[in-house]
Design a protein around this motif. Sequence first.
Motif, PDB file in Angstrom:
ATOM      1  N   ASN A  99     -28.222 -34.475 -22.272  1.00 57.91           N
ATOM      2  CA  ASN A  99     -28.752 -33.278 -22.927  1.00 57.91           C
ATOM      3  C   ASN A  99     -28.931 -32.181 -21.890  1.00 57.91           C
ATOM      4  OD1 ASN A  99     -30.036 -35.785 -24.585  1.00 57.91           O
ATOM      5  ND2 ASN A  99     -29.579 -34.059 -25.929  1.00 57.91           N
ATOM      6  N   THR A 110     -33.033 -30.732 -22.530  1.00 61.20           N
ATOM      7  CA  THR A 110     -33.926 -30.848 -23.677  1.00 61.20           C
ATOM      8  C   THR A 110     -34.647 -32.185 -23.738  1.00 61.20           C
ATOM      9  OG1 THR A 110     -32.060 -31.573 -25.050  1.00 61.20           O
ATOM     10  CG2 THR A 110     -32.602 -29.219 -25.087  1.00 61.20           C
ATOM     11  N   LYS A 111     -34.376 -33.072 -22.788  1.00 63.35           N
ATOM     12  CA  LYS A 111     -35.070 -34.359 -22.724  1.00 63.35           C
ATOM     13  C   LYS A 111     -35.695 -34.504 -21.344  1.00 63.35           C
ATOM     14  CE  LYS A 111     -34.478 -39.325 -23.456  1.00 63.35           C
ATOM     15  NZ  LYS A 111     -33.510 -40.421 -23.768  1.00 63.35           N
ATOM     16  N   TRP A 112     -37.006 -34.574 -21.309  1.00 60.37           N
ATOM     17  CA  TRP A 112     -37.712 -34.677 -20.031  1.00 60.37           C
ATOM     18  C   TRP A 112     -37.530 -36.089 -19.456  1.00 60.37           C
ATOM     19  CZ3 TRP A 112     -40.166 -30.515 -17.817  1.00 60.37           C
ATOM     20  CH2 TRP A 112     -40.886 -30.761 -16.651  1.00 60.37           C
ATOM     21  N   ASN A 145     -39.239 -27.893 -26.306  1.00 57.03           N
ATOM     22  CA  ASN A 145     -37.896 -28.108 -26.863  1.00 57.03           C
ATOM     23  C   ASN A 145     -36.776 -27.672 -25.934  1.00 57.03           C
ATOM     24  OD1 ASN A 145     -38.872 -29.003 -29.545  1.00 57.03           O
ATOM     25  ND2 ASN A 145     -39.590 -26.881 -29.694  1.00 57.03           N
TER      26      ASN A 145
END
Length: 457
Positions: A376, A391-393, A447
């Motif tokens: 992402n 968008t993904k930690w 987000n």
Amino acid sequence: MLIMGWKSFVNCICIFGILWPGVAPDRRYQPDWKSLDSRPLPSWYDESKFGIFIHWGVFSVPSFGSEWFWWNWKAVQRLEYVDFMKKNYPEGFTYSEFATAFTAEFFDPDQWAEVIQKSGARYVVLTTKHHEGFTNWGSPVSWNWNSVDTGPHRDLVGDLAAAVRKRNLYYGVYHSLLDWFHPFYLSDKKNHFKTQKFVVEKSLPELYELVMRYKPDVIWSDGDWEAPGSYWNSTEFLAWLYNDSPVKDTVAINDRWGSDCRCKHGGFFNCADKYTPSTLPNHKWEKCTSVDKRSWGYRRNMHLNELMDLPSIITNLLDTVSYGGNLLLNIGPTKEGTIPVIFQERLEGVGQWLTVNGEAIYASKPWRVQKENSTNIWYTSKGSSVYAVFTKWPTDNVLKLESPKSSSSTKVTMLGIPEPLKWKSSPGQGILVFLSSISLFTLPSQNGWTLKLEGVS
């Protein structure tokens, strides 16, 4: 223009052309695609990246199924549409009778413009006429089937134009070339489009009037698929648009000018609704999609799980901009002229995200890598800076970027946080960015987050 002058005006333009003073003959575009396609796209359009699409018309009255209500009810007679009419309207009710209920009594163009501005969009495109043929302005060639003669009794196109331009937004007009059930169109269709009575008497006069009256920044053509561009006289109109119209230097157009034009000719390419290329196109393109995944027009029977949520809208934006496109996000207002609150909430969420991350979006260019495989992480660039949006930690607070090549001058920051972030070269390739110094309670946005990379290749 006076209605009595439209036919002679159109014929003059299409047949003889008009040479305005001060325009060098050798710089004029010819009415053929080779010449028209050589025109550069105005830079404002590519720099804008994000726009709002608005589908609004008589179809907003039944607000059932989709904006293709009339076609689905009468042409293909889909059972759910036929049953809807039998249960809710008297026998013999006609589609034209819906127009009186298209009241727009709560239409506040300034409030709409404020919602659009808060979304972070740089341009807006309004349906001036959909395939039903009803015009949202007082078209002289759509007598009693327009928003001034019936329904709202006001110029919806002009009112919104004034409001959005006060906020320095660009204004575009959507226009359907065809009218599903217009007798002139049906006659031309029966003649296998060898006659052009509908084009000369209805479609072209509308286009010329839209340009002369509202001076649009975008002409978003549609309704082209049943006949070739030669039937629609598309190249003749566009030659006038590019050479002699009041928007000749600023207007952007799409590619829906005939059944033989999509993804081949025009300014920016739409190709198909919700077009999503998986490789970097060599031509400027736009993805149009709708918050309501099942319809472009407002539906009273929509459900929450049928709407795009904010994370999916942002993902669409990243998928589009990283591959060089613009995202045109659609909403459908009600017949009363209100933007449903759920749509407002979605748009405001995008605007809040862009307030922090817009540097990676507006006026950006595709980088040599658009998206890292199976991740992402998306990339854009601007000048010597590269932007990595994720968008993904990462659970371990370490983000691996496989594509950038570091140097002794490499610097990494997160948009919204001034302090540089620690990083190191990855044992394999790329770099590792350490995010542990950022508190999850004080993230600059939700987000999705953007890393600005300087001194990388």
